[in-house]
Motif scaffolding. Structure first.
Motif, PDB file in Angstrom:
ATOM      1  N   UNK A  55      16.138 -49.535   8.805  1.00 34.53           N
ATOM      2  CA  UNK A  55      17.378 -49.033   9.403  1.00 34.53           C
ATOM      3  C   UNK A  55      18.491 -49.044   8.361  1.00 34.53           C
ATOM      4  N   UNK A  56      18.627 -50.155   7.650  1.00 33.97           N
ATOM      5  CA  UNK A  56      19.686 -50.254   6.640  1.00 33.97           C
ATOM      6  C   UNK A  56      19.529 -49.181   5.570  1.00 33.97           C
ATOM      7  N   UNK A  57      18.305 -48.974   5.118  1.00 31.95           N
ATOM      8  CA  UNK A  57      18.070 -47.996   4.065  1.00 31.95           C
ATOM      9  C   UNK A  57      18.384 -46.584   4.538  1.00 31.95           C
ATOM     10  N   UNK A  58      17.974 -46.242   5.756  1.00 33.19           N
ATOM     11  CA  UNK A  58      18.203 -44.892   6.249  1.00 33.19           C
ATOM     12  C   UNK A  58      19.676 -44.633   6.535  1.00 33.19           C
ATOM     13  N   UNK A  59      20.399 -45.649   6.965  1.00 32.38           N
ATOM     14  CA  UNK A  59      21.849 -45.499   7.151  1.00 32.38           C
ATOM     15  C   UNK A  59      22.495 -45.149   5.817  1.00 32.38           C
ATOM     16  N   UNK A  60      22.091 -45.819   4.755  1.00 35.28           N
ATOM     17  CA  UNK A  60      22.638 -45.500   3.435  1.00 35.28           C
ATOM     18  C   UNK A  60      22.326 -44.059   3.036  1.00 35.28           C
ATOM     19  N   UNK A  61      21.158 -43.574   3.455  1.00 37.56           N
ATOM     20  CA  UNK A  61      20.732 -42.236   3.057  1.00 37.56           C
ATOM     21  C   UNK A  61      21.554 -41.145   3.737  1.00 37.56           C
ATOM     22  N   UNK A  62      21.974 -41.362   4.986  1.00 37.04           N
ATOM     23  CA  UNK A  62      22.573 -40.260   5.754  1.00 37.04           C
ATOM     24  C   UNK A  62      24.059 -40.444   6.067  1.00 37.04           C
ATOM     25  N   UNK A 107       2.252 -54.352  -2.153  1.00 31.72           N
ATOM     26  CA  UNK A 107       2.036 -53.103  -1.424  1.00 31.72           C
ATOM     27  C   UNK A 107       3.277 -52.749  -0.608  1.00 31.72           C
ATOM     28  N   UNK A 108       3.689 -51.491  -0.723  1.00 33.04           N
ATOM     29  CA  UNK A 108       4.809 -50.999   0.079  1.00 33.04           C
ATOM     30  C   UNK A 108       4.325 -50.688   1.487  1.00 33.04           C
ATOM     31  N   UNK A 109       5.154 -51.000   2.486  1.00 32.77           N
ATOM     32  CA  UNK A 109       4.844 -50.678   3.878  1.00 32.77           C
ATOM     33  C   UNK A 109       6.053 -49.985   4.504  1.00 32.77           C
ATOM     34  N   UNK A 110       5.785 -49.089   5.450  1.00 36.61           N
ATOM     35  CA  UNK A 110       6.858 -48.497   6.245  1.00 36.61           C
ATOM     36  C   UNK A 110       7.124 -47.043   5.931  1.00 36.61           C
ATOM     37  N   UNK A 111       7.187 -46.230   6.999  1.00 37.20           N
ATOM     38  CA  UNK A 111       7.432 -44.799   6.843  1.00 37.20           C
ATOM     39  C   UNK A 111       8.881 -44.505   6.482  1.00 37.20           C
ATOM     40  N   UNK A 112       9.810 -45.371   6.890  1.00 37.81           N
ATOM     41  CA  UNK A 112      11.238 -45.075   6.781  1.00 37.81           C
ATOM     42  C   UNK A 112      11.925 -45.972   5.764  1.00 37.81           C
ATOM     43  N   UNK A 113      11.277 -46.254   4.680  1.00 32.60           N
ATOM     44  CA  UNK A 113      11.880 -47.098   3.652  1.00 32.60           C
ATOM     45  C   UNK A 113      11.657 -46.421   2.310  1.00 32.60           C
ATOM     46  N   UNK A 114      12.746 -46.028   1.659  1.00 33.39           N
ATOM     47  CA  UNK A 114      12.639 -45.373   0.360  1.00 33.39           C
ATOM     48  C   UNK A 114      12.193 -46.379  -0.701  1.00 33.39           C
ATOM     49  N   UNK A 115      11.607 -45.868  -1.770  1.00 35.28           N
ATOM     50  CA  UNK A 115      11.171 -46.720  -2.876  1.00 35.28           C
ATOM     51  C   UNK A 115      11.774 -46.195  -4.181  1.00 35.28           C
ATOM     52  N   UNK A 116      12.271 -47.122  -4.998  1.00 36.32           N
ATOM     53  CA  UNK A 116      12.797 -46.777  -6.314  1.00 36.32           C
ATOM     54  C   UNK A 116      12.291 -47.799  -7.320  1.00 36.32           C
ATOM     55  N   UNK A 117      11.721 -47.315  -8.416  1.00 36.59           N
ATOM     56  CA  UNK A 117      11.160 -48.197  -9.445  1.00 36.59           C
ATOM     57  C   UNK A 117      11.663 -47.770 -10.821  1.00 36.59           C
TER      58      UNK A 117
END
Length: 881
Positions: free
Chosen positions: A465-472, A143-153
């Motif tokens: 945090x790491x994922x969102x930094x990569x995004x912006x 199960x994925x958790x977290x509002x601020x974490x992107x998912x790629x499958x």
């Protein structure tokens, strides 16, 4: 940031024609979704995601969107932004999470790729947890958790052979909804999640009943070859001190990316990028099987670069960069498109002010900022709305937007707009002192020490945090990171941010531990390092020295009557009454629910409000004066007391009645135009406390051939030129030119006076005009209350399909035509066209003069008219010629 950062329309027939020779393709799954509450669903995800499975009684779903948005769009709940409707919607804290736990199902066409093609399913934001199924198979192992974490499958192996696919996603709300008990963030437990906190209620919003549960951001299908290019990283270095004009010395471009090899074999190829269509750098790489490798390309020297500058200081030049991985067989496996602004952000410590100083391309920038919560409290985001809101900030002559920590990392489309309009961004992460334990608070469920450890899952927070930094991180506008609003994150999260995530994934932006930390502004005056938040005497802004880089200072912000009508029922249109400083204010229950903040004694000097419309009109005079005075007071002391100021706040994501330059519906009020005036880059201004006339030069240019005109006008329109002064002023400075307190105080006696300041260039062209209305010696606007009507002549002409010019001509030998509001409206309904953008508004016209307001509006409506009303100008509607 994928694929030109836009949405692509994909013709269904093309979905079956994938070839590895094609460049990457991507499209959004944003229509045709259905949903149902778990109480109505007995089947499991494997069955629901079978394309042959029949769905009975499911309702249309809004994706991207929240559960509450879907319920609203299906008329299952009333509009929570209107009146007291929000009280009619069940709150998740009382119903339990199952009430807002929903299945979402989407059928889509996508054929199995040929050759080495790969197909990916991307979720840019889910709140809070999710399990994902495709064609009878579970996609995410856990199960994925977290509002601020992107998912790629990678869903290549799960696609149906006939191309008919079904996606089924169950969305679980955050485990801790929090009790919306009226505290900031309710009882605080919402901060136990890695999610935003405002949805449990704040002093500017009522609780969002589902806490924004849902697939709240984009879902996309992406096609690549065997190698997927992910998370490109572009850094621009601009050494030295630059100016916007002239040929620039070289800049350095640094580019890297993550390359995922999906095959079981080593892959060789070339990673390369082009800049504005010209190949810049290429490098051969070999990728290990089933591995993701970070590749950094050699530095590129960009000759004669076009530089990006903040609003007011220079143009916002942008380059198109395309990054490609090309296989040994010379086919493009994948590509990423990134828009690049060439600039470098620097900071230094200003020992004079005791605060952080921001520079861009080597030039110091006086920060004039606004605090931003979120575009829409229910996360109904759009590229067009982002563009309009950021454009309003540009029109306020601001140069920075701070993203407050109780909300979220803004979406890429927001940063695109900031790049476009030259707005620097100060990005908080998702921690706030109110919930995260900065203060002892009886409204909170748990003690201060416990709350300082929120959220419960520190590992999830760090990964997010790491994922969102990569995004912006590639956006030119992104200038600063901040650990949280008025508090640092827990120690291990803070350490990961400072020592690992930001140095390795970005490394180019300054990091504030928290929003009012000593690294931002030395707090030598006591207090919390921000505020005040209510209405202030103008003397406060001019004469009271506050925090040298203030992250939050604000005032009032009620919209005009047309704005109030959008969310206040007619029976509640009752103006508030100020009962004196020692008595409670009298206000209607709906005004109170929508967080009205008192104007205190500042309305009555214009005459007691007769009704709600009269109150709203007089409030605009206060609004204009407050925000002009705020920015003028800070600009008067730039580099002496201050390096910047950030207003709390400049926009509302809900129909609140405080802290907004425009309302939720994107209708500007006088706050915006007072700020537009007080923040203009070259500005003549009057200190009402000591009578000093000054000029603030917030540009990189020095001026030595200007003329300053200082003129008073009485209530009958008779004017007197007090001074005409030659002006020489250096770049980025403020200078005093005249002391006129005695002269102007003499003019104020009896009825008050108007004061006009103008800066003229060598050709007598107006480069700055500032029009004040000053009270009589008792502090009342007695003259305004007795002004004769002005016989203004008005014309409205179409300048372009979406542009109109409105000219107000005031005949000689009459009074000033004072404080005129112009609006473009639907010719039939007389309702305002929103959004619309005005080069100026709430304008005053001297006798014998005229003034033109230019309007642009991105609307297909061609049957429009112009609404006009003023303090002493009758309300009227004009056709457009």
């Amino acid at each position: 940031m994928k694929k030109n950062r836009g949405q692509f329309s994909i013709i269904c027939a093309l979905l079956f024609c994938y070839s590895s020779l094609q460049a990457q393709d991507q499209y959004e799954l944003n229509t045709g979704w259905q949903c149902a509450n778990i109480a109505k669903v007995t089947d499991k995800g494997e069955a629901l995601s079978d394309p042959t499975h029949t769905l009975t009684g499911w309702m249309p779903a809004t994706v991207p969107g929240t559960v509450l948005t879907t319920l609203l769009n299906n008329k299952e709940v009333p509009d929570p932004f209107y009146g007291m409707n929000n009280e009619k919607i069940p709150d998740i804290f009382h119903t339990g999470n199952d009430h807002y736990t929903y299945w979402f199902v989407k059928d889509f066409e996508e054929a199995q790729p040929t050759a080495d093609g790969q197909v990916w399913l991307n979720f840019r934001g889910v709140n809070y947890s999710s399990d994902i199924f495709l064609n009878g198979k579970k996609v995410n192992p856990e199960t994925h958790h977290g509002m601020f974490l992107r998912q790629t499958y990678n869903i290549t192996s799960l696609l149906a052979k006939d191309g008919h696919n079904r996606l089924a996603v169950i969305i679980y709300p955050a485990p801790f909804a929090g009790n919306p008990n009226g505290g900031q963030g309710g009882d605080g437990t919402i901060a136990k999640n890695v999610a935003h906190q405002y949805t449990a209620g704040w002093d500017w919003i009522q609780p969002i009943r589902d806490r924004n549960t849902g697939i709240w951001d984009k879902v996309t299908i992406e096609r690549t070859g065997v190698v997927n290019v992910k998370n490109p990283h572009v850094i621009t270095l601009v050494p030295g001190v630059r100016k916007p004009q002239g040929v620039q010395a070289p800049a350095t471009i640094q580019v890297g990316a993550e390359l995922e090899n999906t095959s079981g074999e080593s892959i060789s190829g070339t990673l390369k990028y082009s800049l504005d269509g010209k190949t810049a750098v290429s490098q051969k790489v070999t990728l290990a099987p089933h591995a993701t490798t970070t590749v950094k390309l050699p530095d590129y020297t960009l000759q004669k670069p076009r530089l990006w500058w903040p609003n007011g200081y220079g143009p916002q030049a942008m380059y198109k960069l395309q990054l490609q991985f090309v296989t040994a067989a010379n086919t493009i496996s994948d590509k990423e498109d990134v828009e690049v602004g060439v600039r470098e952000i620097q900071t230094s410590w200003n020992a004079v002010t005791g605060s952080r100083q921001i520079a861009v391309n080597g030039q110091k920038i006086f920060i004039k900022g606004g605090n931003w919560i979120i575009s829409d409290a229910m996360l109904r985001f759009s590229k067009a709305r982002y563009d309009a809101e950021v454009r309003f900030h540009r029109d306020m002559n601001l140069n920075l937007i701070r993203i407050w920590g109780g909300a979220l990392t803004e979406r890429p489309e927001f940063y695109e707009a900031c790049d476009k309009y030259g707005m620097l961004v100060f990005q908080d992460f998702w921690f706030s002192g109110d919930c995260n334990g900065r203060w002892v608070d009886p409204m909170k469920k748990e003690d201060q020490a416990t709350r300082r450890k929120y959220p419960d899952d520190h590992g999830l927070a760090i990964r997010s945090v790491a994922d969102q930094v990569k995004m912006i991180r590639n956006y030119a506008s992104l200038a600063l990171y901040c650990g949280g609003n008025e508090i640092v994150p827990p120690a291990d999260i803070l350490k990961a941010m400072k020592d690992s995530i930001l140095p390795s994934l970005d490394g180019t932006r300054y990091f504030f531990d928290y929003s009012n930390s000593d690294s931002m502004s030395h707090n030598t005056l006591g207090g919390n390092g921000d505020g005040p938040y209510g209405i202030q005497s103008l003397a406060t802004f001019w004469s009271h020295r506050t925090f040298p880089f203030n992250s939050e200072i604000g005032s009032v912000g009620v919209g005009d009557y047309a704005s109030l009508e959008r969310f206040i029922p007619k029976e509640n249109m009752i103006p508030p009454v100020y009962n004196g400083s020692k008595k409670p204010m009298t206000e209607d229950s709906v005004w109170h629910y929508h967080k009205y903040i008192g104007y205190d004694e500042y309305i009555d000097p214009y005459g007691k409000a007769k009704d709600a419309k009269d109150f709203a009109n007089k409030a605009q005079l206060v609004n204009y004066d407050q925000y002009r005075g705020l920015m003028e007071g800070f600009s008067a002391h730039m580099w002496e007391w201050y390096t910047g100021v950030i207003i709390w706040k400049t926009q509302n994501p809900w129909t609140a009645m405080r802290g907004q330059m425009y309302d939720y519906y994107l209708d500007p009020n006088a706050c915006l135009y007072g700020l537009h005036n007080g923040s203009e880059p070259l500005h003549a201004m009057y200190n009402p406390i000591d009578g000093i006339v000054m000029v603030a030069n917030n540009t990189f240019a020095a001026y030595n051939n200007l003329q300053l005109e200082i003129q008073t006008v009485d209530m009958n329109g008779r004017s007197e030129m007090l001074r005409e002064i030659p002006v020489e002023i250096k770049a980025t400075t403020t200078k005093k030119f005249a002391a006129l307190k005695d002269d102007i105080d003499a003019k104020r006696k009896g009825q008050g006076t108007f004061l006009r300041l103008r800066l003229l260039d060598a050709h007598k062209k107006i480069v700055s005009e500032n029009f004040y209305w000053l009270p009589d010696e008792k502090g009342n606007y007695s003259g305004l209350q007795q002004m004769a009507a002005a016989n203004v002549q008005v014309t409205a002409k179409r300048a372009a399909k979406d542009s109109i010019t409105v000219t107000l001509s005031n005949p000689a030998n009459g009074p000033v035509a004072f404080f005129n509001r112009v609006a473009v409206v639907d010719a039939k309904t007389k309702e305002r066209i929103l959004p619309a953008f005005y080069n100026d508004n709430y304008v005053s016209v001297m006798p014998g003069e005229k003034k033109t307001v230019t309007i642009s509006y991105p609307s297909a409506n061609s049957n429009v008219a112009i609404e006009l009303y003023g303090w002493n100008v009758k309300e009227q509607y004009l056709s457009v010629q």
